[in-house]
Enzyme design. Structure first.
Site, PDB file in Angstrom:
ATOM      1  N   ASP A  81      12.499  38.240 -23.178  1.00 32.24           N
ATOM      2  CA  ASP A  81      13.702  37.949 -22.402  1.00 32.24           C
ATOM      3  C   ASP A  81      13.424  38.057 -20.910  1.00 32.24           C
ATOM      4  O   ASP A  81      12.424  38.644 -20.477  1.00 32.24           O
ATOM      5  CB  ASP A  81      14.846  38.895 -22.792  1.00 32.24           C
ATOM      6  CG  ASP A  81      14.485  40.367 -22.611  1.00 32.24           C
ATOM      7  OD1 ASP A  81      13.334  40.751 -22.934  1.00 32.24           O
ATOM      8  OD2 ASP A  81      15.334  41.147 -22.140  1.00 32.24           O
ATOM      9  N   GLU A 143      14.572  43.602 -23.864  1.00 41.78           N
ATOM     10  CA  GLU A 143      14.021  44.707 -23.066  1.00 41.78           C
ATOM     11  C   GLU A 143      14.763  44.863 -21.757  1.00 41.78           C
ATOM     12  O   GLU A 143      14.929  45.988 -21.257  1.00 41.78           O
ATOM     13  CB  GLU A 143      12.519  44.461 -22.815  1.00 41.78           C
ATOM     14  CG  GLU A 143      11.782  45.627 -22.195  1.00 41.78           C
ATOM     15  CD  GLU A 143      11.782  45.624 -20.664  1.00 41.78           C
ATOM     16  OE1 GLU A 143      11.330  46.612 -20.053  1.00 41.78           O
ATOM     17  OE2 GLU A 143      12.245  44.618 -20.066  1.00 41.78           O
TER      18      GLU A 143
END
Length: 393
Positions: A81, A143
């Site tokens: 991400d 994350e």
């Protein structure tokens, strides 16, 4: 074996696949597109790929790609991400890889989609048929927001290996430790009333003044008690980030909220800190006639530490010709440590470019990172584990 795209083509495809994670629903996106690209490329190299949806979040997935067998081995890990972006501050399209001035620009180039392209481009030229121990490529979700991807792995107890490298941008410096982080909110509810008569209400701002005074004393106590010379800021910090309360000067403040963070040193326990802070509040609540609540803003991230004597730390110091250091930012490192792996953080690009407009990775970071990856795969996957053990004696 399937023909793989070039390194720059892989990086371009990863950058072109949006995968923003954010606590704000308007920004938040699935990371499946990135995972499917990685699965395609890695399965073509002979990896067994398992896609793991996060509990209750089918659009958020982890990937565990494994080749080889054994009780030891190496995990090369990264998150799929990115953070949101300020489109008007980018000089080029953040979703198109743009090369200029010997730098590769794009959202996620250094933090940290570019790492996956470098890993795959490196191992495609290695003879993976001769593996003595497993090589695992791990790609996680979220994350940048909740770290739910890493938390899900801990819940599953997978993957398992002896060593792990997380390719966060560290300018190719091995990182053996970082502080933890916890973000908390204190909400005080008093009683509003006309300001001409303080007895008509209970002032939440007055109570918050008492709370902040206690927290400052507590913060100073932490500073005096805990020190770690490995860190530039060698003590735990507490930052009062924002405060909101009241609505008019002539009204007794009926509600006030404070948001703050704590960054604890390795060896300190976030839950113990939370309980110690909670224990400060009942006396103030009683003295001020207010209601005081303490809440988590986000799940906490533990501090991270791997012994500097760990074989993977020493190996990466030799491969990079740099001494292991510490950083202030948080990573998935503590979660991989919880899985029993000796973990370090080391990757291409600089954290100074991460989360910034015009994020880039300098081209001169790629070859040294490939040198590190090749060295670690040779040491922990292409060499029998008995030889690795002997080398540590």
């Amino acid at each position: 074996m399937t023909s793989l795209p070039s390194l720059l083509s892989m990086m371009s495809q990863l950058i072109a696949t949006p995968s923003i994670s954010c606590s704000q629903a308007s920004w938040d996106q699935s990371n499946k597109g990135v995972i499917l690209l990685l699965e395609d490329w890695l399965s073509g190299l002979g990896f067994q790929c398992e896609i793991m949806p996060l509990p209750g979040q089918p659009d958020k997935v982890n990937l565990i790609a494994t080749i080889g067998q054994g009780a030891g081995g190496l995990v090369l890990s990264g998150h799929t991400d990115t953070v949101p972006y300020d489109e008007d501050r980018w000089q080029s399209d953040p979703f198109k890889l743009n090369e200029r001035d010997n730098k590769l620009y794009g959202l996620g180039t250094c933090d940290m989609k570019g790492f996956f392209a470098i890993v795959i481009d490196t191992i495609k030229d290695m003879d993976l048929s001769k593996l003595e121990q497993p090589l695992i490529i791990l790609a996680t979700a979220d994350e940048e927001s909740s770290m739910d991807g890493a938390r899900a792995l801990v819940s599953e107890g997978r993957p398992k290996a002896r060593y792990a490298l997380i390719g966060e941008p560290t300018s190719l410096t091995p990182i053996h430790a970082h502080k933890g982080i916890m973000m908390e909110k204190i909400r005080i509810t008093g009683q509003a009333g006309h300001s001409s008569n303080p007895a008509l209400g209970s002032n939440a701002l007055d109570a918050m003044h008492a709370v902040m005074s206690e927290l400052m004393i507590y913060r100073n106590g932490l500073k005096q008690t805990y020190r770690d010379a490995n860190f530039v800021i060698d003590y735990p910090t507490m930052n009062f980030g924002c405060i909101h309360g009241g609505d008019n000067p002539n009204r007794i403040c009926g509600r006030c909220e404070l948001e703050f963070d704590i960054r604890a040193l390795p060896g300190m326990d976030n839950q113990s800190l939370y309980q110690e802070i909670a224990a400060l509040l009942p006396r103030i609540q009683q003295n001020t006639g207010t209601q005081i609540e303490l809440h988590h803003l986000f799940p906490d991230v533990p501090s991270f530490s791997t012994q500097k004597e760990s074989d993977i730390i020493k190996a990466c110091e030799r491969l990079t010709q740099k001494d292991a250091a510490t950083v202030a930012f948080a990573t998935e490192g503590p979660f991989l440590n919880q899985l029993g792996m000796e973990t370090l953080i080391l990757g291409p690009g600089s954290i100074d470019q991460a989360h910034q407009p015009n994020e880039f990775m300098a081209l001169d970071q790629i070859a040294p990172m490939q040198h590190v990856i090749k060295g670690l795969v040779e040491r922990y996957c292409l060499t029998p584990s008995t030889e690795n053990e002997a080398s540590r004696v």
